[in-house]
Structure formats: C-alpha cells, structure tokens
Motif scaffolding. Structure first.
Motif, PDB file in Angstrom:
ATOM      1  N   LEU A  35      43.579  -4.249 -59.307  1.00 34.74           N
ATOM      2  CA  LEU A  35      43.110  -4.845 -60.557  1.00 34.74           C
ATOM      3  C   LEU A  35      42.664  -3.760 -61.530  1.00 34.74           C
ATOM      4  O   LEU A  35      42.954  -3.827 -62.730  1.00 34.74           O
ATOM      5  CB  LEU A  35      41.972  -5.824 -60.285  1.00 34.74           C
ATOM      6  CG  LEU A  35      41.383  -6.542 -61.505  1.00 34.74           C
ATOM      7  CD1 LEU A  35      42.454  -7.358 -62.225  1.00 34.74           C
ATOM      8  CD2 LEU A  35      40.216  -7.435 -61.092  1.00 34.74           C
ATOM      9  N   ARG A  51      45.757  -2.301 -63.075  1.00 30.94           N
ATOM     10  CA  ARG A  51      46.392  -3.177 -64.058  1.00 30.94           C
ATOM     11  C   ARG A  51      45.558  -3.319 -65.332  1.00 30.94           C
ATOM     12  O   ARG A  51      46.105  -3.530 -66.410  1.00 30.94           O
ATOM     13  CB  ARG A  51      46.650  -4.554 -63.458  1.00 30.94           C
ATOM     14  CG  ARG A  51      47.630  -4.590 -62.301  1.00 30.94           C
ATOM     15  CD  ARG A  51      49.053  -4.269 -62.744  1.00 30.94           C
ATOM     16  NE  ARG A  51      49.324  -2.825 -62.760  1.00 30.94           N
ATOM     17  CZ  ARG A  51      50.323  -2.246 -63.395  1.00 30.94           C
ATOM     18  NH1 ARG A  51      51.141  -2.982 -64.121  1.00 30.94           N
ATOM     19  NH2 ARG A  51      50.507  -0.955 -63.342  1.00 30.94           N
ATOM     20  N   PHE A  73      46.791  -6.733 -67.873  1.00 33.93           N
ATOM     21  CA  PHE A  73      45.935  -7.892 -67.604  1.00 33.93           C
ATOM     22  C   PHE A  73      45.803  -8.777 -68.843  1.00 33.93           C
ATOM     23  O   PHE A  73      45.937 -10.002 -68.755  1.00 33.93           O
ATOM     24  CB  PHE A  73      44.554  -7.434 -67.129  1.00 33.93           C
ATOM     25  CG  PHE A  73      43.613  -8.583 -66.881  1.00 33.93           C
ATOM     26  CD1 PHE A  73      43.795  -9.412 -65.790  1.00 33.93           C
ATOM     27  CD2 PHE A  73      42.571  -8.838 -67.749  1.00 33.93           C
ATOM     28  CE1 PHE A  73      42.929 -10.485 -65.554  1.00 33.93           C
ATOM     29  CE2 PHE A  73      41.711  -9.907 -67.533  1.00 33.93           C
ATOM     30  CZ  PHE A  73      41.894 -10.731 -66.434  1.00 33.93           C
ATOM     31  N   TYR A  94      46.515 -15.196 -60.824  1.00 31.00           N
ATOM     32  CA  TYR A  94      46.736 -13.759 -61.014  1.00 31.00           C
ATOM     33  C   TYR A  94      46.197 -12.945 -59.842  1.00 31.00           C
ATOM     34  O   TYR A  94      46.869 -12.049 -59.336  1.00 31.00           O
ATOM     35  CB  TYR A  94      46.076 -13.308 -62.318  1.00 31.00           C
ATOM     36  CG  TYR A  94      46.358 -11.861 -62.656  1.00 31.00           C
ATOM     37  CD1 TYR A  94      47.618 -11.465 -63.076  1.00 31.00           C
ATOM     38  CD2 TYR A  94      45.359 -10.897 -62.554  1.00 31.00           C
ATOM     39  CE1 TYR A  94      47.886 -10.138 -63.381  1.00 31.00           C
ATOM     40  CE2 TYR A  94      45.614  -9.566 -62.860  1.00 31.00           C
ATOM     41  CZ  TYR A  94      46.889  -9.187 -63.271  1.00 31.00           C
ATOM     42  OH  TYR A  94      47.143  -7.875 -63.567  1.00 31.00           O
ATOM     43  N   LEU A 102      49.029 -10.480 -59.754  1.00 30.17           N
ATOM     44  CA  LEU A 102      48.565  -9.089 -59.712  1.00 30.17           C
ATOM     45  C   LEU A 102      49.403  -8.272 -58.745  1.00 30.17           C
ATOM     46  O   LEU A 102      49.886  -7.176 -59.077  1.00 30.17           O
ATOM     47  CB  LEU A 102      47.090  -9.057 -59.312  1.00 30.17           C
ATOM     48  CG  LEU A 102      46.517  -7.699 -58.908  1.00 30.17           C
ATOM     49  CD1 LEU A 102      46.551  -6.732 -60.099  1.00 30.17           C
ATOM     50  CD2 LEU A 102      45.096  -7.833 -58.385  1.00 30.17           C
TER      51      LEU A 102
END
Length: 595
Positions: free
Chosen positions: A46, A49, A151, A556, A561
């Motif tokens: 995360l 991203r 994102f 996500y 993701l």
C-alpha cells in the motif's frame, strides 16, 4: 467475449474465456499460500502504491498493449462534437429541470444551469489538456495515475464506474417516463409497483432494461457506427429542441417569472448541485482520445464547442419552461410535454416526448461507449480483472467491458428511483472533477527530478490551502451558517492561496500540444466551485457515497492492490528487459515511480 483467446498450452479457444488466469493471472493469486503472503505484505505494498505515479509512456504504450488489439482511430472533431452534444443533452434537461424548478429553485433554475455550466466548462478545459497530452481510453483514471498516483486513481476509478452506471440508469428510467407520455399514458404507468420493497426501490422498470440491452448491442458492434447513429439522432434532437423553444415562447407568460427566486440563493445552489447531472457526459468524450485521428486539434474543438452549445441551449430551454407554466404547476416527470398540454397544444407533447426519447437514446449510447473504455483501461492495470480489458480484434471495441457495465446499469435502472440516482451521481462526478483539477495543478507545477524540494513543498502547501478554504466555504454553506462573516474569511483565503501558487511557485511544465488557459486560476476555480456544489447536496446522498467508498477500499485492500502491484512490477521488468536489449540498462527507471 474473447474470441480466439490463447488457452494454456498454446491451444486456441473460441467463445468466452473463463479460466482463472483470465481474471486473476497475477502471482499473488496463483495459490492460497501466495495470496496469504500477499495479504501479509499489504502495508508495504500500500505504501508503494500510495507514492507510485505512472509514466505517460507507460499509459500510452505498455498499459494500452494489455488489450491485445488496438482500438480503431476513426473519429474526427466532428464526431467528438456530436458525441459531446449527444452525451449531455438528455434526461437532465427533460426531467430534472421540472423537478428542480418545482421544488428547489423556481424560475431561478436558469441561474442554477448557469452555475452548473460554468463548473462544467472549467472541468472541460482541465480534461481537454489531459486528453490531448495523454490520449488513452482511461480518461480521468489514466490522468490521475500519472499525476496523483495509483491509489487516488483507484478511488476515482470506483466513482467513475459508479457515475456511469448511475447515470445510464437514471437516463433509462427517464426514457420510460417519456415513452409512456408518447403513448398517452402517465409517466409511471409502465413501471411495476412492488410494495414489499423500500419506497425508493419499489417502482420496477423493465422497459429501461430492454432499452439498455439494445444500446449495448449497438455499442459493441462499432465505434464509428455508433458515431453515425448518434450524429443522425442528435440532428433530429436539436430540431425538436428548436421546436420546443419557438413553440413554447409563443405560449410565454411573463407573469410566471415574477416570483423569480422563491427559494432564495440556497435553492439556486442546491439545484445547481443536482442539475450538474445534466452536464455529465463530456468526460466520456475524453475516453475516445485513443480512437481520435488528431487529438491535438479534434479534442479541444469537440469538447469545448459542444459544451458551449449545450450550456446555451439549457438556459434557453429552462427559461422557456418557466415562461409556459407557473413553477408550482410544472410536472416533475415529463415537464415539457405536460406544459404544452396545459397550454392547449396537446399535440405538441408527442413531438416533445419523441425528441426527448431521441436525446436520451444518444446519451445512453455515448455513456455505453465511454464507460466501457474507462473499465477497459482500469482492467489494463489489473485493478479490475484483465478479462475486461480485451478488445475484440474484428470490431475494435471492448466487448467484455461493455456487456459487464451495461448489465450493472440495467440492474440499477430496474430498481432505483431517479431522485436518488441524480443526487448520488452528482457527488461522484463533482468529486472526480475536483481531483482532475488538482491533478492539472500537479502536472503544471511538479516534474520529478526537475522541481526542487522547496518548490514541491510550496506547491503542496498551496494546493492544501486551496482545498481547505474551499471545503470551509462549502461547509459553512452546507451547515446553513448565518451571516456573511464566515465567507468574508474563507473566500479571500482561497484567493490568497491561489495568488501564492501563481506568484511563488514556477511552472515546471509547458503543454506540448494544447494547454488549459489561466493556470493556476482556472483549475483552482474548478476545485472551489466543485467542492462548493458538493456542500449543497443532502446528507443521505453522502451516506450512500460513504458506503460505496468503504466498499471500494475493502476491494482494493483484498484484491485490487495486490493485482495492480504485481502488474506494475511486471511492466517495470519488461521495460528493463527492453532497455537491456538496447544496451541501455543503466538508464532505466521503473515506470511506476515518478515521472
């Protein structure tokens, strides 16, 4: 429908490819053990991203190549202009005008259309620069991936898909209302009442489902064919609009305009937030940049020209309706048809209903074309299953994405009331348009490796101040704060934030082909007006928006993701391999990091 897709072992299959690899080909989904490892790596992935930004070249070449066949470059500025008119003039003007004039704004609904039109035009300029510089089918999703990162692009993507499904559903339900009027029935006569369901979801609309299905069939056959069909219907539609204006003004009564703004300024802006729905559709034209012969010339002419024509027509139509009837007597479902009937021109309501159906049909068609191309590009990045990204080699259209999106649209249209759809749609759209304006500021003022840390920090501070002051103004308005003092603070603060950006931060990029004028003023004004209109939407709509956003985040974190992370790394590896073959391995940078 992937015709001729490659199956495992090099065997060629015909028909719909339904193997697991068509939907989840990434390493993270190769086994339950691999998926478990991916979930344990959620935090670092995360973080990657959140800070990763795609390269323009990546969107234009590597990502686009994930669709297999290319889309056909058949469209000119003439096609785009008619797509723009066809995309916008439909249910908004023919249905929501009556609803908002009767209950929210009165005859001042024309001012509401001006406010919404200004906001839409500002967004058109922002979209146009991106569409010319990054001509891919992903539209705002691709633009945000390049400028704000992976994102934020996904958050926008979810709302883009919601916008198109809801917009198509709303237009399809309005189509049923005018179809009933054309056959001399009440607008709701052809809907099935299901008392066991919630009141806002109990009017079932099978006709809307049939219309969406027919539009789907046309949209998958040919983009150029859809353009010609849209062109012919739009000419007929404009002829009907001219008739409405001329015939309606012969029945004008200026006394109907005396109580011009019975609900005050608050009613005007509340109506503007909902009537923004009437301008939605131009962003679908930007998704056709990949199929445009000369994007640098055709897109600005097509987008800006169609929006200028649309805004003028909306204002004249709104004035005509309010001159024909007192605002309290306007019908909410089919206002123009009923207005002509009440003024002794009963025959004219059939002309109006016929024209409205033509307009709504073109809106559905352009929406179908646009939403499929958004989903195609999103699936190219693997945030959605890559099966949706396939372009049919014969038709040159994204068949899988078109069918899936229109199926979702049909389900929503079957159940959901138009009022709920319009409010929720406006939230999603205004939010996306605000993000695109922010992305344009980032694009002009920040380039990785060239912008200094000091200028980057000043840019971040100025954008944060523009957003904060815009939110403060909208919050004061939404909470119905009395007096002018709060606005005397927040509006000058927004102005000061924009001045600081203009005076203290040098622009880092000059558009190569076409650029939006008056930067940073134009995108800053777009941010402010979009956020302000958000402050005029009811709380229930924000609750539904929050539920949808939470569902997006869950998807996500558990699917999108990990799929997009693996795909980004695969694209970077391919790029490095290509550079090695060229003897230039030492100079390559990963495509997902910076610009």
């Amino acid at each position: 429908m992937a015709v001729g897709a490659e199956a495992g072992g090099g065997v060629r299959r015909r028909g719909c490819a339904c193997a697991k690899a068509d939907f989840f080909p990434e390493e993270s989904f190769s086994s339950w053990a691999a998926y478990g490892r991916a979930l344990r790596s959620t935090a670092p992935r995360l973080a990657d991203r959140l800070t990763s930004r795609s390269l323009e070249a990546t969107e234009l070449h590597e990502v686009r190549a994930r669709s297999g066949a290319d889309m056909k470059r058949d469209l000119t500025w003439w096609d785009l202009a008619w797509f723009g008119v066809g995309a916008v003039i439909g249910a908004g003007i023919f249905v929501l005008t009556g609803q908002e004039a009767k209950e929210v704004a009165g005859p001042a609904v024309v001012v509401s259309y001006v406010v919404s039109g200004v906001s839409a035009m500002l967004s058109v300029f922002c979209y146009t620069e991106f569409a010319v510089e990054i001509p891919v089918a992903g539209g705002s999703f691709a633009y945000l991936r390049v400028e704000l990162g992976d994102f934020m692009a996904f958050v926008a993507a979810g709302n883009i898909l919601l916008e198109y499904c809801i917009g198509g559903a709303a237009v399809a339900r309005a189509w049923t209302s005018y179809f009933a009027t054309l056959l001399n029935h009440q607008p709701s006569d052809f809907r099935i009442h299901a008392p066991a369901l919630s009141p806002h979801y109990s009017e079932l609309d099978p006709i809307a489902v049939v219309v969406i299905t027919l539009i789907c069939a046309l949209a998958v056959l040919s983009t150029k064919g859809s353009s010609r069909f849209n062109y012919l219907l739009s000419i007929l539609h404009l002829a009907v609009i001219a008739f409405i204006i001329v015939a309606g003004l012969t029945k004008a009564d200026t006394s109907n305009m005396r109580d011009f703004a019975p609900f005050g300024a608050r009613g005007i802006f509340a109506a503007s937030a909902v009537l923004f729905f009437a301008y939605i559709g131009f962003d679908a034209v930007s998704t056709m940049a990949e199929e445009t012969r000369n994007p640098a010339r055709d897109i600005p002419v097509g987008l800006v020209g169609s929006m200028a024509v649309t805004t003028a027509l909306y204002c004249v139509l709104a004035v005509t309706l309010c001159l024909m009837q007192p605002y309290g007597a306007i019908d909410k479902d089919a206002p123009f048809s009923v207005a002509f009937a009440d003024r002794g021109m009963d025959w004219a309501k059939y002309v109006v209903a016929f024209g409205a159906l033509k307009g709504m049909t073109t809106v559905l068609l352009v929406s179908a074309v646009g939403q499929a191309r958004y989903l195609t590009h999103i699936a190219r990045t693997h945030m959605m299953p890559p099966w949706l990204a396939r372009v049919h080699p014969r038709t040159g259209t994204p068949v899988n994405a078109t069918v899936v999106m229109l199926f979702a649209t049909a389900v929503i249209a079957f159940f959901t009331d138009l009022g709920i759809l319009a409010n929720l749609l406006s939230i999603s759209t205004l939010f996306i348009f605000m993000l695109v304006a922010v992305a344009l500021l980032v694009r002009r003022y920040y380039v990785t490796g060239e912008t200094t840390a000091a200028n980057r920090n000043k840019l971040v501070a100025c954008i944060a101040a523009i957003l904060a002051t815009s939110v403060a103004t909208a919050t004061c308005w939404g909470l119905n704060v009395d007096g002018w003092v709060p606005y005397a603070v927040t509006v000058p603060a927004w102005l000061a934030s924009t001045v600081c950006l203009w005076a203290l931060v040098p622009q880092a990029r000059t558009p190569k082909l076409w650029g939006a004028p008056l930067v940073p003023w134009l995108p800053s004004a777009s941010i402010a007006i979009n956020i302000f209109l958000l402050g005029s939407i009811d709380a229930k709509s924000f609750e539904r928006f929050g539920i949808w956003s939470a569902a997006l985040l869950v998807y996500y974190l558990f699917v999108g993701l990990h799929a997009s992370y693996d795909e980004a790394k695969a694209i970077a590896a391919e790029a490095r391999a290509g550079k090695v073959e060229d003897g230039d391995a030492g100079q390559v940078a990963p495509p997902t990091n910076g610009k």
